[in-house]
Write an enzyme that holds these catalytic residues in place. Sequence first.
Site, mmCIF file in Angstrom:
data_model
loop_
_atom_site.group_PDB
_atom_site.id
_atom_site.type_symbol
_atom_site.label_atom_id
_atom_site.label_comp_id
_atom_site.label_asym_id
_atom_site.label_seq_id
_atom_site.Cartn_x
_atom_site.Cartn_y
_atom_site.Cartn_z
ATOM 1 C CB CYS A 86 -2.138 4.634 4.175
ATOM 2 S SG CYS A 86 -3.546 3.890 3.347
ATOM 3 C CB SER A 87 -0.454 0.911 6.609
ATOM 4 O OG SER A 87 -1.552 1.505 7.298
ATOM 5 C CB CYS A 88 -4.599 -0.778 2.499
ATOM 6 S SG CYS A 88 -5.287 0.887 2.552
ATOM 7 C CB CYS A 145 -0.910 0.013 1.229
ATOM 8 S SG CYS A 145 -1.872 1.533 1.367
#
Lengths: 221, 214
Positions: B118-120, B115
């Site tokens: 962000c940090s999906c 991702c």
Amino acid sequence: MNGAHDLGGMHGLGAVGAEPESSEPVFHHEWERRAFALTLACGFLGQWNIDESRHARERQHPVDYLRNSYYENWMAGLSTLLVEKGFVTREEIQAGRSLHDDTRRLDPVVASRVDALLRRGGPVDMPPERAPRFAPGDRVRVANNHPLAHTRAPRYTRGRLGRIESHRGCHVFADANALGERRGEHLYSVRFEAAELWGSAAVARDAVYADLWEPHLVAVA
Amino acid sequence: MNDETGHDHHHDHDHDHTEPPPDPALRVKALESLLIEKGLVDPAALDVFIDTYEHRVGPRNGARVVAKAWVDREYRDWLMRDATAAIASLDFVGRQGEHMSVVENTASVHNLVVCTLCSCYPWPVLGLPPAWYKSAPYRARAVADPRGVLAEFGTLLDDDVEVRVWDSTAEMRYLVLPRRPAGTEGMNEDELAGLVTRNSMIGVEHALAPGQGT
């Protein structure tokens, strides 16, 4: 927005430096546990959506975003939202105690509800208002837009040529959702050849796939 | 901030966003105290959030999905066709797994998930992401230099293997179905699940060979 969060393709950041899977803890410090839980507990108050939450982290000064550790960015975003939505003031966050009685009040998410809330999650599929404009195999170009607000079209894809891999359905359009407008747009998996994104030095057979909404895409004849 | 190195290079402009922040532990403590005092947060709920993702939801869930797909062709086909439903049938559901897609490694295709924005990450099957997945270097390099990233994890691919990088830019969450290791023909589902690492389901490594497992 073209913030520090939009990292795809940035150079100079060094090695990934992964800890071994077998020895990495879920949280590295007690405060990370608390930061994580506070963010979820406040998120479930229902006063902002996940895209507003992402945007609140992205709106930091790029120096801060890159210097902060992961959960520090979560704290920064959470603090911004709590202040903007009127639940606390900056002075109260500094002080760590309540200084004003006139901030907004809401009942907290109680422990007995947490499991059900997590299991339900937040599906984003919506009934479409019109037929999808693109079909698998169609060539598309990512619009060369640079909005000042939140967008989920990464910079490295903008202006680039891709091909529709699949139609994902009609999903809440993140770019609008971050501004408080919940509306559905058709979502597609788009394949980009590595050389289209990164030039001739890329391995020709490799590819990057991104999930992009119809407003991000321009038809290519 | 306790900073023996003195002031840093940002201090020549007059913006408070460039001040070094105080100790994050103190800031989080202050925020937690404030939110509890205002009645916005139930301390017992915080403990449930933490316990859920520290002890109850993690990559063992994903390993069960993968092992089942390895032994059950019908399940594998369902997983590729409708990952959300196939995964939900094992009771792995909810936040950050509402819309799932499984991408399958083969002799000619290797998949990698990132991702960049962000940090999906697919929480119901993998739990919370490791620190490196959320780090700037991984997010920057996975899309532009996937083979370099893979090499850092000791994963070397033949030149004729196509690398597909999946950037989680919407609410689709990705799980890699790694290749079933050679020499596992006689193993049952539980034994196979022991070969399925978290990293193999992100795509930075292969599943373990028999004898390497836990």
